[in-house]
Design a protein around this motif. Structure first.
Motif, mmCIF file in Angstrom:
data_model
loop_
_atom_site.group_PDB
_atom_site.id
_atom_site.type_symbol
_atom_site.label_atom_id
_atom_site.label_comp_id
_atom_site.label_asym_id
_atom_site.label_seq_id
_atom_site.Cartn_x
_atom_site.Cartn_y
_atom_site.Cartn_z
ATOM 1 N N ASP A 22 0.879 -1.157 0.000
ATOM 2 C CA ASP A 22 0.000 0.000 0.000
ATOM 3 C C ASP A 22 0.923 1.214 0.000
ATOM 4 O O ASP A 22 1.821 1.304 0.821
ATOM 5 C CB ASP A 22 -0.825 -0.108 1.284
ATOM 6 N N MET A 23 0.718 2.106 -0.952
ATOM 7 C CA MET A 23 1.604 3.257 -1.011
ATOM 8 C C MET A 23 0.784 4.524 -1.234
ATOM 9 O O MET A 23 -0.136 4.537 -2.057
ATOM 10 C CB MET A 23 2.597 3.086 -2.171
ATOM 11 N N ASN A 24 1.086 5.556 -0.461
ATOM 12 C CA ASN A 24 0.465 6.857 -0.671
ATOM 13 C C ASN A 24 1.513 7.776 -1.280
ATOM 14 O O ASN A 24 2.623 7.885 -0.765
ATOM 15 C CB ASN A 24 -0.029 7.427 0.658
ATOM 16 N N VAL A 25 1.143 8.417 -2.369
ATOM 17 C CA VAL A 25 2.094 9.242 -3.103
ATOM 18 C C VAL A 25 1.523 10.652 -3.224
ATOM 19 O O VAL A 25 0.390 10.830 -3.677
ATOM 20 C CB VAL A 25 2.367 8.656 -4.495
ATOM 21 N N VAL A 26 2.312 11.629 -2.785
ATOM 22 C CA VAL A 26 1.908 13.029 -2.877
ATOM 23 C C VAL A 26 2.815 13.703 -3.900
ATOM 24 O O VAL A 26 4.046 13.601 -3.802
ATOM 25 C CB VAL A 26 2.068 13.742 -1.509
#
Lengths: 243, 243, 243, 243, 243, 243
Positions: free
Chosen positions: A190-194
């Motif tokens: 799971d990766m959150n990318v901003v």
């Protein structure tokens, strides 16, 4: 490979329907309801003519964020943090992430000695509340800045670029864009990318929930995220009438 | 007498426009957005198959409430109670009032050993948040009970009557129904009245902010409140399809 | 390019001297002092024959972590969190990261219904306390597992692979491995990378402090991190007598 | 109608024996032990030459109250709030009520920029602790004001009228004045009424514990309360030597 | 009399081996690891150019202490106080004792308006952590003062005498010096004695855990303590190069 | 020597007038108002048929204490600990001392699995509140035990001896018994001594506020304390009708 089918037969690289409603409430300088499918977050931007102690007298402003979830935003009721008397580690992590993300596109000098507080409150949750929060908070902050400009309090916008965020993950070997709750619970990574409007990275937070992920998988995820954020930035511009 | 003119030229004995939206969010057993003019409160009812310690083994259920205000529900931003680490005295007073009001129309025996939690979160405030909360929470609780009935978990409704609430006050000598924020801040006396569908009193909380009030003034306020609650009960019935 | 010179003329891709001292204190099942240059963290592993509520009766164990910094581990004294009455958001973020990282290489089923608690207390800080904590906690956990095996409490090791962590960053355009404090404060981008012995990613947390970073920079940082973690895993093995 | 007989064969409209002892402790500017039958509350008034932030520089003073119960003031021991680390919702409600009630008869301008803090601590409880607190706090505040006058710190008394409070309730259909504990626990409706010496209302807080009450019952309760408060005001005057 | 044999056949009136390591960490103005046998405490002295409110503008400085125990300093893991959100009564008692003990030998006027904070953190516990803390904190404070003198911030040392502390107790009728954990748990009486280099008492805290103790036993304990503290003061001098 | 004259020309070795009023409040199993001159403490003993976790199933009971001071027990108002949300270190120290002192004369086995909670609340303070608390708590505990015996819940008294406490101190070179507030603030050394009826020591807590004290001074103080406690024990017996 996999024959996993996404809810609503969504394509692996497709965002959920995104809706951005400006002026959702009347008091705040910026007030945005953002929806990523069934995830609904109310993002307000409040301008205060004061700064926290570490900025006093610096000539610079501050941008900060707080995050909360209504107790029944989720499938089962969660305890109200105000009643428990403290914010969870998860809540603090998320609000620190939102604050850093917004500051990354703000010229604090140009903002002047004032604070923009972004309150992101989840009315309904279905995965991706932190990425929706960042994406919506940008629009609310933009509205607050427009008001400061209109009032002549600042001469030029302190906003240097757009910022938006999306989650990506690997489920049964398949990289997916914009995870909803059932996917998020099941996926291995799971990766959150901003990212900024210019396509650069502000934050990358990837976690292997089950199996550690390879460099090749990471590359696939980053590519998906780049696609998703570009679409979100386009939607922000459209909502703000910038295109 | 007075020549005070209410915002929007509202009559002294008129409610603001009231809107009740059921099913506002998807996860809760009952989810109602109630609007008294610009005051907007999201009331959710959550059913949990357990009771607090003082009811365990009693065969009786429990109905309880929590209240919160989003930081920018108000004209200026208020501190987030979760971040401050405690609920204010005002918040506790209000949520205790909502809980008592709802329990007044519930047969806890008939509910069985389960809890209905009513979360009243103010999205936008313009006076009367506690009365809107009680009025909306009743509708959310009713929806939750309907679901319990539909699922066969209970055989008969534990709800014995409607309950709704309204504020009344005296401003420049003039008794007014359903105070909005500018009126509430200015008035000498402020009373919140909770009543049943049968027209009986559940709670009466009157406070002289400035000048103490006479018995005659009290009588005038109670009469206004009776009128207002009767109208709210009619609106609840209409919203629930009971008429 | 840059002519930035690292303290001690360290090469851009070199770790600081790493020292791992097992058995640093006598009571814990595992007790490791790990040093990354002037950063010194005491990592203890405590075995308790109980699990948290969400694991009770599951047949599975749990691995968790807590992190702290002595008040004068840093250049100027920081407030003691126990005296302030709460852990900072930063502390909670770090201990959640350490816990997830260790769990990524543990077979919780094979551990049985017991908990390994990893306490990482920073005696002296000079950048990289979270990466040193993860790297040292692994060794402490390994010692605790060896004792469980020796006592016959478990038949096979629940540890599936090594886990170690390193920070990388970009300073004046130059990617650097294992940032010490003066570098960390100055750099534009800072990334913590947690990887397994097999060279797969467990956690990637990158933050642009100043300028957002490009995909190309990201690739350079990940490559540096891969090199650094491989060296740390070799040092873990050497310390544990596994080579 | 009912044949309920009150403890000690007290008449339905009779107060319990009330005793007001001034100068109960030596340090406070006002110190009053008030007894309503077996309910005993120590009310002290403390004068401090400072005001809370919202009054600074206003030229106005402040009157505030805090309330507490000794752990064994009650039949069974209650937890000490200082040990639990927070005041209950009930405690906060009561102390807010006492503060508002006293402020209703104070001219804060005439008080000057100083604070009178009223501490109401229940030594022994048998119902009516909040009404005894308000009634006793008035006498303590009066003594503190007399001292300010005697010291020449203020030229005229800021006290505009008396304030006192009594509880009324309906038990088995019978309206009763000044409920003691066994009556309070058993009654259907319970109302606390705060009034001035002039016979006007400052606070009315009525709650239906079981059955909602009619307008007619409300009228009967208000009449009883008017009688009781008039008697309490007479007792205050007698205790203060004002008659 | 008794045939109790101390661990390691230590004589009843003998200290455990004491080791004092100055400069244990690099950032603090004074940093001392003190060991009483297996008890190891890190004592740091931090100088800050500010004083608490009650000393502001007084021309005097302040000396204060905080105490903590790493979770696994003990045989079984104790909860981390920072995570629990408060310091135990025991912790507060000990840190207040350390602070008072150090202030007893400090001329606060000569220190000037600055604060020396002594942080005593137990890395490993085996009885006597508070006495080791006081003894080690003195050495750390002495180093901090030497630095202030060297920097010319003060002209003369504010330290008037040494201070050190030791525990004594009665076990099976036998007075013992410097109790280690197994002795401390078993003994009937336990006394901590803090004395100056001149042999005067600063603090005496004796507690009968089981049987109350006679005046004669008290005299024997005080004599033992006098012997022990004299030896500790000699070791402090030796460590500081004062002999 | 000195020509210091005590308030009221009290002799150096004289107690203040001591008054013990049993049955001061009606609900508690033991309720004692104890006065040492102007110091007044209400001590209640509450019996509960349960024990804390560490005693469950042990067949033994528990004796514990809590201490509080009303906000205006003192010359100037102190903050209410319940409102501040925590007990001070001083409060915790005192209540731990009271608890240990009482347990020293209790046979917990003979008490059976029940708890006696001693609440010592200072109504008025003038020095010696902790010694008055211990002395009064003993009488309250004795009354609670008498009731348990009368009810046949225990067959024999678990109280093995009396326990009482007094303060002693050195002021201008003069040892003094039972310090009142002005003496306590001024004296160089201050010692609280807790002793049994048999004349043995339970607790000795001596602190040099200014100048450290010699062994000879300590001996003088202990002798004074022995005299004072013997007198207090006689007064306890007289109050309990044991002589």
């Amino acid at each position: 490979m996999t024959d996993f089918i996404r809810p609503g037969q969504r394509a692996a690289d497709a965002l959920r329907p995104v809706r951005i409603t400006r002026g959702f409430t009347i008091h705040a300088e910026g007030s945005v309801l953002i929806e990523f499918g069934d995830t609904k977050v109310l993002c307000t931007a409040s301008v205060e003519e004061k700064v926290p102690p570490h900025k006093r007298g610096s000539g610079e402003g501050w941008v900060t964020a707080e995050y909360g979830m209504l107790p029944r935003a989720t499938h089962t009721r969660s305890d109200r943090e105000a009643a428990k008397g403290k914010q969870s580690g998860r809540t603090q992590e998320i609000q620190r992430l939102i604050g850093r993300s917004l500051r990354a596109v703000f010229d604090l000098k140009a903002l002047g000695e004032r604070t923009i507080s972004l309150d992101c409150d989840v009315l309904q949750a279905d995965g991706g509340t932190r990425t929706a929060s960042i994406t919506g908070a940008f629009v609310a902050a933009h509205d607050a800045v427009s008001q400061l400009l209109a009032e002549g309090k600042i001469a030029a916008s302190p906003i240097r670029d757009h910022v938006a965020a999306i989650s990506v993950g690997i489920l049964q070997g398949q990289p997916l864009l914009d995870l909803e709750y059932v996917e998020d619970s099941a996926c291995d990574t799971d990766m959150n990318v901003v990212m900024t409007g210019a396509g650069h990275f502000v934050e990358v937070q990837g976690t292997a929930e089950g199996v550690a992920f390879s460099r090749q998988e990471m590359d696939a995820l980053l590519a998906l995220a780049e696609k998703g954020v570009a679409e979100l930035v386009a939607l922000q511009k459209q909502s703000l009438g910038l295109v």
